[in-house]
Structures are given as structure tokens and as C-alpha cells.
Design a protein around this motif. Structure first.
Motif, PDB file in Angstrom:
ATOM      1  N   GLY A 274      13.959  -4.317   8.615  1.00  0.00           N
ATOM      2  CA  GLY A 274      13.438  -3.057   9.721  1.00  0.00           C
ATOM      3  C   GLY A 274      12.283  -2.120   9.240  1.00  0.00           C
ATOM      4  N   THR A 275      12.379  -2.038   8.242  1.00  0.00           N
ATOM      5  CA  THR A 275      11.499  -0.668   7.451  1.00  0.00           C
ATOM      6  C   THR A 275      10.292  -1.294   6.611  1.00  0.00           C
ATOM      7  N   VAL A 276      10.096  -2.452   5.698  1.00  0.00           N
ATOM      8  CA  VAL A 276       9.389  -2.310   4.841  1.00  0.00           C
ATOM      9  C   VAL A 276       7.933  -3.730   5.557  1.00  0.00           C
ATOM     10  N   LEU A 277       8.652  -4.659   5.967  1.00  0.00           N
ATOM     11  CA  LEU A 277       7.564  -5.662   6.655  1.00  0.00           C
ATOM     12  C   LEU A 277       7.139  -5.257   8.028  1.00  0.00           C
ATOM     13  N   PRO A 278       7.870  -4.270   8.465  1.00  0.00           N
ATOM     14  CA  PRO A 278       6.801  -3.754   9.785  1.00  0.00           C
ATOM     15  C   PRO A 278       5.317  -2.616   8.995  1.00  0.00           C
ATOM     16  N   LEU A 279       6.191  -2.273   7.686  1.00  0.00           N
ATOM     17  CA  LEU A 279       5.081  -1.540   7.727  1.00  0.00           C
ATOM     18  C   LEU A 279       4.511  -2.125   7.692  1.00  0.00           C
ATOM     19  N   ILE A 280       4.581  -3.178   6.201  1.00  0.00           N
ATOM     20  CA  ILE A 280       2.927  -3.759   5.838  1.00  0.00           C
ATOM     21  C   ILE A 280       2.246  -4.284   7.079  1.00  0.00           C
ATOM     22  N   GLU A 281       3.038  -5.126   7.765  1.00  0.00           N
ATOM     23  CA  GLU A 281       2.138  -5.428   9.048  1.00  0.00           C
ATOM     24  C   GLU A 281       1.428  -4.678   9.715  1.00  0.00           C
ATOM     25  N   ASN A 282       1.884  -3.408  10.181  1.00  0.00           N
ATOM     26  CA  ASN A 282       0.263  -2.848  10.036  1.00  0.00           C
ATOM     27  C   ASN A 282      -1.024  -2.838   9.772  1.00  0.00           C
ATOM     28  N   TYR A 283      -0.961  -3.289   8.413  1.00  0.00           N
ATOM     29  CA  TYR A 283      -2.549  -3.162   7.774  1.00  0.00           C
ATOM     30  C   TYR A 283      -2.739  -5.080   8.305  1.00  0.00           C
ATOM     31  N   ASN A 284      -4.021  -4.547   8.576  1.00  0.00           N
ATOM     32  CA  ASN A 284      -4.915  -5.848   8.928  1.00  0.00           C
ATOM     33  C   ASN A 284      -5.807  -5.683   7.571  1.00  0.00           C
ATOM     34  N   VAL A 285      -5.271  -6.551   6.855  1.00  0.00           N
ATOM     35  CA  VAL A 285      -5.079  -7.299   4.964  1.00  0.00           C
ATOM     36  C   VAL A 285      -4.997  -8.250   4.916  1.00  0.00           C
ATOM     37  N   GLN A 286      -5.878  -9.187   4.012  1.00  0.00           N
ATOM     38  CA  GLN A 286      -5.497 -10.128   3.635  1.00  0.00           C
ATOM     39  C   GLN A 286      -3.908  -9.723   2.719  1.00  0.00           C
ATOM     40  N   THR A 287      -3.021 -11.492   3.269  1.00  0.00           N
ATOM     41  CA  THR A 287      -1.950 -11.936   2.374  1.00  0.00           C
ATOM     42  C   THR A 287      -2.239 -11.277   1.132  1.00  0.00           C
ATOM     43  N   GLU A 288      -2.983 -12.038   0.284  1.00  0.00           N
ATOM     44  CA  GLU A 288      -2.919 -11.708  -1.605  1.00  0.00           C
ATOM     45  C   GLU A 288      -3.161 -10.047  -2.056  1.00  0.00           C
ATOM     46  N   ASP A 289      -3.907  -9.676  -0.546  1.00  0.00           N
ATOM     47  CA  ASP A 289      -4.013  -7.809  -1.128  1.00  0.00           C
ATOM     48  C   ASP A 289      -2.308  -7.114  -0.543  1.00  0.00           C
ATOM     49  N   LYS A 290      -1.815  -7.961   0.508  1.00  0.00           N
ATOM     50  CA  LYS A 290      -0.360  -7.098   0.335  1.00  0.00           C
ATOM     51  C   LYS A 290       0.316  -7.452  -0.808  1.00  0.00           C
ATOM     52  N   LEU A 291       0.241  -8.559  -1.547  1.00  0.00           N
ATOM     53  CA  LEU A 291       1.263  -9.129  -2.505  1.00  0.00           C
ATOM     54  C   LEU A 291       0.718  -8.523  -3.430  1.00  0.00           C
ATOM     55  N   HIS A 292      -0.495  -8.452  -3.772  1.00  0.00           N
ATOM     56  CA  HIS A 292      -0.993  -7.190  -5.067  1.00  0.00           C
ATOM     57  C   HIS A 292      -0.457  -5.535  -5.045  1.00  0.00           C
ATOM     58  N   THR A 293      -0.434  -5.148  -3.631  1.00  0.00           N
ATOM     59  CA  THR A 293      -0.229  -3.785  -3.650  1.00  0.00           C
ATOM     60  C   THR A 293       1.499  -4.112  -3.455  1.00  0.00           C
ATOM     61  N   PHE A 294       1.957  -4.196  -3.150  1.00  0.00           N
ATOM     62  CA  PHE A 294       3.392  -4.124  -3.091  1.00  0.00           C
ATOM     63  C   PHE A 294       3.854  -4.491  -4.290  1.00  0.00           C
ATOM     64  N   THR A 295       3.297  -6.083  -5.374  1.00  0.00           N
ATOM     65  CA  THR A 295       4.435  -6.062  -6.544  1.00  0.00           C
ATOM     66  C   THR A 295       3.653  -4.687  -7.384  1.00  0.00           C
ATOM     67  N   ASN A 296       2.367  -4.085  -7.072  1.00  0.00           N
ATOM     68  CA  ASN A 296       2.122  -2.525  -8.044  1.00  0.00           C
ATOM     69  C   ASN A 296       3.251  -1.050  -7.076  1.00  0.00           C
ATOM     70  N   HIS A 297       3.260  -1.137  -6.209  1.00  0.00           N
ATOM     71  CA  HIS A 297       4.448  -0.749  -5.357  1.00  0.00           C
ATOM     72  C   HIS A 297       5.551  -0.744  -6.132  1.00  0.00           C
ATOM     73  N   ILE A 298       6.013  -1.956  -6.217  1.00  0.00           N
ATOM     74  CA  ILE A 298       7.761  -2.384  -6.797  1.00  0.00           C
ATOM     75  C   ILE A 298       7.601  -1.922  -8.973  1.00  0.00           C
ATOM     76  N   ALA A 299       6.198  -1.742  -9.416  1.00  0.00           N
ATOM     77  CA  ALA A 299       6.193  -1.018 -10.912  1.00  0.00           C
ATOM     78  C   ALA A 299       6.426   0.233 -10.719  1.00  0.00           C
ATOM     79  N   SER A 300       5.217   0.476  -9.566  1.00  0.00           N
ATOM     80  CA  SER A 300       5.558   2.020 -10.009  1.00  0.00           C
ATOM     81  C   SER A 300       6.901   2.838  -9.409  1.00  0.00           C
TER      82      SER A 300
END
Length: 360
Positions: free
Chosen positions: A242-268
Motif C-alpha cells: 500500500g505504501t512502499v511499492l506505489p511510492l517507488i513506482e512513481n519514479y520512471n527509472v531503471q529497475t536496477e536503480d530502484k534496487l540500488h536505491t532501496f538497498t541503500n535505504h535499508i542500510a540507512s
């Protein structure tokens, strides 16, 4: 005198949907000290059809959920029965099973783990201890996380215990109380985007590492209200869907970039939780412990923290091990849920006990 030796089977299905974890455990309690041996252990993967059912179940009607619970109990019982036969296990005191979480909205007094119907005892031919979360929610708690009492009893030589499964959760002692809470989604999101690229998961975080940081997405993720909410707190797949995936899907970027960004978000998020606890020993388990890029990102943000990744059995089967312990504690009538962790009205001994003799 209470029995001090236990021969049990721990069974766990996590939100990452990789399958059912089963671990044959021998526990010994001597003068209040617990030791364990993990014997035979295995993850039995779900079929594609079952993965799809479990993903969709959050939107099922009550009648559909009732049928799913019945079907899943039969599936789980069959998996347990085949595991016992395969390894010729004898003299089990109990099967200690978590089931599979479909709904988790503790603020509404709702939590549902399927696979915990009474007939599981007759279907497996074993005494079963299961359905550990419902009582805690009824007592005003989050019903999660439940693993921390196992961290206290079995892994006291670590300052902090971090599990990186479908969600990240952490456990530690503070002022004489065990504290624990969910931090953020992990494999529920990472696997979703790896699946989109045709992979079951991002092996070692290699895809994420090759992506690019999307700063605006990163900052929006970091700003989600859940992260500033006080604990005790816990997450369910509802938050991801309901929250996380809709937020990420608002960004028209490469799937690899979504994985990179979210992995850094977890670490943060992990680093922020431990911001005032940068020194110590951090035990990391769960499937995310194999994500070397995620571990590297965490280490970069916490350079003075000793991050310990244990052997494969501990990584893969720690939750099955601890639910086995929760079941043993329930059989003894000992406390197995801490109110300091869940926010319930009191510490308590939770779980339903189904005796095979009574159901035969």
C-alpha cells in the motif's frame, strides 16, 4: 522436575515467500542456560502457484481466506510429514510451527497466520505448538517481533541481533529490558524487483550494486512516517503493497536503480536505529545476510560496528530455531513473549497446543 531435554521440529514460513524452513532441534536447559544443536534442516520451496496465492491472499474475502487456511494447513502438514519421514525423525516432543502471515494489522487487533488449524496435529501425527501471535495482539501488543526472547536466551554474546528477511527487525538489551521492533522492508521489496528482471532474488546484491542512486526517491523513502514512529512497532505486507511499492513506482527509472536505491535505504535505516550504538557486535541472519552489497553498505555507515555473519544453518534457520524454542517454552508454561518488545499488557506464554492423541 521439568524436562530439560527437548527434541523438536521448528517450522517457519517468512514473508519473502522462498518456502517453508524446517529445522530439527535438540535443546538442553541446565541451570537456566540453554544450548541447542541444529540437526537436519531444509527449506522446501513453494510451487509458483502457491507463491501466487500467498501474494494475492491479502486481498481475499473472509470465505477465501478460510479455504486458503484449510488448504495451506494440509500443504504444511504434508511438508512436515515428508520431512520427518525423509530424515527418519523419532520421539519428537512437538512440532513448533509459525504458519504463514497473511494479515498483520495489530492496531486494528488483526493478525492472521494460516496453517495453524487444529487438524494439523492429526495430519502430521505429532503434537503441535503454533499460532504464537494472536494472544499477544489480544493483550494489546503488536504480535511481533517474537524472535527477541530467543535472541536473549540463545544469542546473548551479541550486542544486537538483526534479521534481514522479508523485513528487517532488530533486538537488543537496554536498561535491563529486551527491546525489538521492525525497521523496514527488505526482501519483500528487493525480491519484487529482482522478479521483474527475471531472477528469484538479487544474488549477492550484484544487480543493486550496478545501479545508480536516485536521490529524490531515496529521500522520499527516508521520509516515510513509520520510521519516526515510536516502538514497539511492526510491519506487514500491507505496508509494502500500500505504501512502499506505489511510492517507488512513481519514479520512471531503471529497475536496477530502484534496487540500488532501496538497498541503500535499508542500510540507512539500520544505521539510524543503531546511531547511538555504533560499537559492539551485530549478528546478522536471514536471507539478506547473503546480500554482500547490503552488508557492505551497512558497514560503510557503521565503520566501528563488528558485523558478524554466522554459518549457513544459523543464517537460514535462525527463525525456525527460535520458533522451536518458543514452542518448548510454551510446553513448559514459561514466558515466551516479552511485553517490552510487543507492547502487550504483560509478559506471557503464547501459542496453541494441539495434542495428536486428543484429535485422533
Amino acid at each position: 522436575m521439568a524436562n530439560n531435554n527437548y527434541n523438536v521440529l521448528g517450522v517457519m514460513s517468512g514473508t519473502s515467500l522462498d518456502g517453508v524452513d524446517l529445522a530439527h532441534i535438540h535443546f538442553t536447559e541446565t541451570n537456566g542456560k540453554w544450548t541447542y544443536i541444529i540437526g537436519e534442516a531444509e527449506t522446501v520451496p513453494y510451487t509458483d502457484a502457491w507463491v501466487q496465492k500467498l501474494k494475492e491472499a491479502i486481498d481475499y474475502t473472509p470465505r477465501q481466506l478460510e479455504q486458503l487456511d484449510h488448504d495451506y494447513t494440509a500443504l504444511l502438514a504434508n511438508i512436515i510429514r515428508e520431512f520427518i519421514a525423509k530424515y527418519n525423525l523419532e520421539g519428537l516432543d512437538a512440532v513448533c510451527s509459525h504458519g504463514h502471515t497473511i494479515l498483520h494489522r495489530p492496531h486494528e487487533g488483526v493478525t492472521l497466520q494460516i496453517g495453524n488449524l487444529p487438524q494439523i496435529a492429526a495430519l502430521t501425527g505429532q503434537n503441535v505448538v503454533c499460532d504464537f501471535r494472536v494472544q499477544d495482539v489480544a493483550l494489546g501488543g503488536q504480535g511481533a517481533p517474537l524472535v527477541p526472547i530467543g535472541d536473549r536466551i540463545l544469542f546473548a554474546n551479541y550486542d544486537y541481533c538483526l534479521n534481514l528477511g522479508g523485513f528487517a527487525n532488530i533486538s537488543f538489551e537496554e536498561n535491563g529490558s529486551r527491546l525489538a521492533f521492525d525497521i523496514c522492508p527488505v526482501n519483500t521489496v528487493l525480491n519484487y524487483y529482482a522478479n521483474r528482471l527475471g531472477y528469484p532474488y538479487d544474488n549477492g546484491g550484484q544487480i543493486a550494486e550496478g545501479g545508480q542512486m536516485q536521490q529524490e526517491l531515496f529521500y522520499e523513502l527516508e521520509s516515510l512516517d513509520f520510521y519516526t514512529a515510536p516502538y514497539p512497532k511492526s510491519l506487514g505486507f500491507e505496508f509494502v503493497k500500500g505504501t512502499v511499492l506505489p511510492l517507488i513506482e512513481n519514479y520512471n527509472v531503471q529497475t536496477e536503480d530502484k534496487l540500488h536505491t532501496f538497498t541503500n535505504h535499508i542500510a540507512s535505516q539500520v544505521a539510524q536505529v543503531l546511531a547511538h550504538k555504533q560499537n559492539g557486535r551485530l549478528l546478522v541472519t536471514g536471507g539478506g545476510a547473503y546480500n554482500t552489497y547490503l552488508i557492505k553498505c551497512m558497514q560503510a555507515l557503521m565503520p566501528d560496528m563488528h558485523i558478524a555473519v554466522p554459518d549457513d544453518k544459523a543464517i537460514q534457520f535462525k527463525e525456525a530455531l527460535i520458533f522451536a524454542l518458543l514452542g518448548v517454552l510454551r510446553l513448559r508454561g514459561d514466558i515466551n513473549v516479552l511485553h517490552s518488545v510487543t507492547g502487550a499488557a504483560m509478559d506471557h506464554s503464547s501459542g496453541k497446543v494441539y495434542k495428536v492423541q486428543a484429535l485422533a
